[in-house]
Design a protein around this motif. Structure first.
Motif, short mmCIF file in Angstrom:
data_model
loop_
_atom_site.label_atom_id
_atom_site.label_comp_id
_atom_site.label_asym_id
_atom_site.label_seq_id
_atom_site.Cartn_x
_atom_site.Cartn_y
_atom_site.Cartn_z
N PHE A 168 -1.28 -2.03 5.37
CA PHE A 168 -0.20 -1.77 4.73
C PHE A 168 0.86 -2.02 3.64
O PHE A 168 0.65 -2.27 2.14
N LEU A 172 1.34 -2.55 0.34
CA LEU A 172 2.44 -2.30 -1.07
C LEU A 172 2.48 -3.68 -2.00
O LEU A 172 3.23 -3.50 -2.73
N TYR A 175 0.57 -4.17 -4.80
CA TYR A 175 0.35 -2.79 -5.49
C TYR A 175 1.49 -2.83 -6.52
O TYR A 175 1.43 -2.82 -8.01
N ALA A 176 2.76 -3.65 -5.96
CA ALA A 176 4.40 -3.62 -6.68
C ALA A 176 3.74 -4.31 -7.68
O ALA A 176 4.29 -4.64 -8.81
N ASN A 194 5.09 7.71 4.13
CA ASN A 194 5.83 6.61 2.78
C ASN A 194 5.18 6.43 1.59
O ASN A 194 6.14 5.53 0.98
N LEU A 195 4.33 6.12 1.94
CA LEU A 195 3.31 5.09 0.43
C LEU A 195 3.19 6.02 -0.75
O LEU A 195 2.98 5.93 -1.90
N LEU A 196 3.02 7.85 -0.14
CA LEU A 196 2.36 8.36 -0.92
C LEU A 196 3.31 9.04 -2.59
O LEU A 196 4.33 9.01 -1.52
N GLU A 197 2.90 9.10 -3.71
CA GLU A 197 4.00 9.63 -4.28
C GLU A 197 3.40 11.08 -5.08
O GLU A 197 3.74 11.62 -4.72
N ASN B 35 10.75 -3.64 -5.70
CA ASN B 35 9.42 -4.17 -4.66
C ASN B 35 10.25 -4.77 -3.02
O ASN B 35 9.67 -4.61 -2.47
N ALA B 38 10.80 -2.06 -1.29
CA ALA B 38 9.64 -1.12 -1.01
C ALA B 38 8.73 -1.87 0.43
O ALA B 38 8.29 -1.17 1.03
N LEU B 41 10.55 -1.52 3.35
CA LEU B 41 11.52 -0.15 4.20
C LEU B 41 9.85 0.19 4.23
O LEU B 41 9.92 1.34 4.75
N ILE B 43 7.73 1.80 1.87
CA ILE B 43 7.73 2.83 0.91
C ILE B 43 7.10 2.43 -0.32
O ILE B 43 7.10 0.93 -0.56
N PRO B 45 7.23 1.68 -4.23
CA PRO B 45 7.98 1.30 -4.99
C PRO B 45 8.87 2.24 -6.29
O PRO B 45 9.55 1.91 -5.89
#
Lengths: 293, 119
Positions: A168, A172, A175-176, A194-197, B35, B38, B41, B43, B45
């Motif tokens: 996870f 994240l 990906y950022a 919480n990761l999904l848009e 970032n 994100a 938390l 979550i 970005p």
């Protein structure tokens, strides 16, 4: 731009429609969830999109082109399969060496870091790895390939809580820094919600939901209180699930933004949120009897 | 950590607001980047960014191109005003409802508040 689009896509196996009239668009550089129960068609859809199997009817565009026999598109696409088979005698080291040649954006340093993070014995034969270690191989390839379009099919089978957290966090962070399109297929919905848009929910090969994650988060609420009051409040609502104990009841209802919650509170009911996981469970179980009729 | 009864981006915005109100982020100081939030938390970005932009739109944060986001002058005053307006609905109404169930009168309640506040 859309990273991928399907129009009326279907895949039939004799009488069974594994994928049935699916029309979806996934915007580029976002994290999409492809959710659904076992057998809902998630893996079949990803195999179609990566040209591993062929559609019965319909059309699709992947990174703007038809993916079938299209080496250009396929080198930009990384598909981490749940049941990936490797040649006999292969070690994680060999898989990574081949992947390095396969994916133009491969990051060897990231691969090395991940091997250390997951404590993967990279020189052990793959057939001797545990289920969790096998999942780690897939995760490392999926992240280090930095493919513009990456599919993860149930990426963390057999991983313990620490390793799932690790996946996870690394996903994240990477990906950022390197935005790309990620399609995450899983039935561990709460862990990824919480990761999904954006979420696509499949059920029996059909699209059941195709929505922004934000909207889904407040798509339903749970109201509870005295049975008579709950009944009265929910007569006009779309009820997904109810439970009662003595004179008390709770009902999960489809909400129309904040107004529904405010109205329930004004009616003296307690209001609780409904998690994405519960919403989807209610949605898929509520649909089953309706379809049987 | 985040209020899960609300859309995630609103919960993110409210968490930053709490940080401004309790002086974790004084006026003029930087707030965490998209970032950073994100990752902290866990979550997406884009969701974290949506939360921050909500505060920019409200004038609570100001964006300085290429540098980051900062707490706007007057942000504390603005947040206090807005939260005071919501105080009755958020806190008083549920308090009075529970008090009524327990047969606590408004007068008794006021006494309890005074006593508790002076402890």
């Amino acid at each position: 731009m859309n990273a991928l689009e399907t129009r009326e896509l279907s895949k039939h196996y004799r009488d069974v429609a594994a994928i049935d009239d699916v029309s979806i668009s996934l915007e580029e550089n976002r994290v999409h969830g492809l959710l659904g129960r076992n057998g809902a068609g998630k893996t079949t859809l990803m195999k179609l999109l990566t040209a591993q199997i062929f559609a019965t009817s319909g059309s699709m565009r992947v990174l703007g082109e038809d993916p079938v026999e299209n080496a250009g598109v396929l080198s930009q696409t990384c598909f981490i399969q749940e049941s990936q088979k490797y040649p006999d005698g292969f070690r994680p080291l060999d898989v990574m060496r081949i992947s390095q040649g396969l994916y133009p954006a491969w990051d060897q340093e990231l691969a090395r870091d991940l091997v250390a993070d997951f404590r993967l014995p990279e020189k052990r034969a793959i057939r001797k790895l545990s289920r969790g270690q096998l999942s780690a191989v897939g995760i490392i390839i999926g992240l280090a390939s930095r493919a513009p379009l990456t599919f993860f099919d149930e990426p963390y089978l057999g991983l313990d809580a620490v390793a799932r957290r690790l996946f996870f966090d690394r996903l994240l962070a990477d990906y950022a820094e390197h935005p790309r399109t990620i399609v995450l297929s899983t039935h561990h919905i709460d862990e990824v919600s919480n990761l999904l848009e954006h979420v696509v929910l499949l059920d029996e090969g059909k699209v059941m939901l195709d929505e922004e994650a934000d909207a889904l988060q407040s798509a339903a609420i749970e109201v509870s209180g005295r049975l008579t009051e709950v009944d009265e409040f929910t007569t006009t609502a779309e009820v997904l699930h109810t439970a009662r104990i003595g004179a008390l009841a709770t009902a999960t209802i489809v909400a129309d933004g904040e107004q529904t919650a405010a109205a329930a509170r004004a009616a003296g009911l307690d209001v609780a949120p409904v998690s994405l996981q519960n919403y989807i469970v209610h949605r898929t179980t509520a649909a089953a009897p309706a379809a049987a009729r | 950590m985040l209020d899960e009864t609300k859309p995630l981006f609103i919960a993110v915005a409210e968490q930053i607001e709490d940080g401004i109100l309790d002086a974790t982020y004084p006026e003029g100081s930087p707030v965490p980047s998209t970032n950073e939030l994100a990752a902290f938390l866990r979550i997406n970005p884009a969701t974290a960014g949506k939360g921050l932009n909500r505060l920019v739109d409200a004038g609570v944060l100001v964006k300085r191109r290429g540098v980051g986001m900062f707490v706007a002058p007057g942000a504390i005053e603005q947040l206090r005003r807005r939260r005071r307006e919501a105080f009755t609905q958020t806190y008083l109404v549920p308090l009075l409802r529970e008090a009524a169930q327990l047969d606590i009168t408004a007068h008794e309640l006021a006494q309890m508040i005074t006593k508790e506040a002076s402890r």
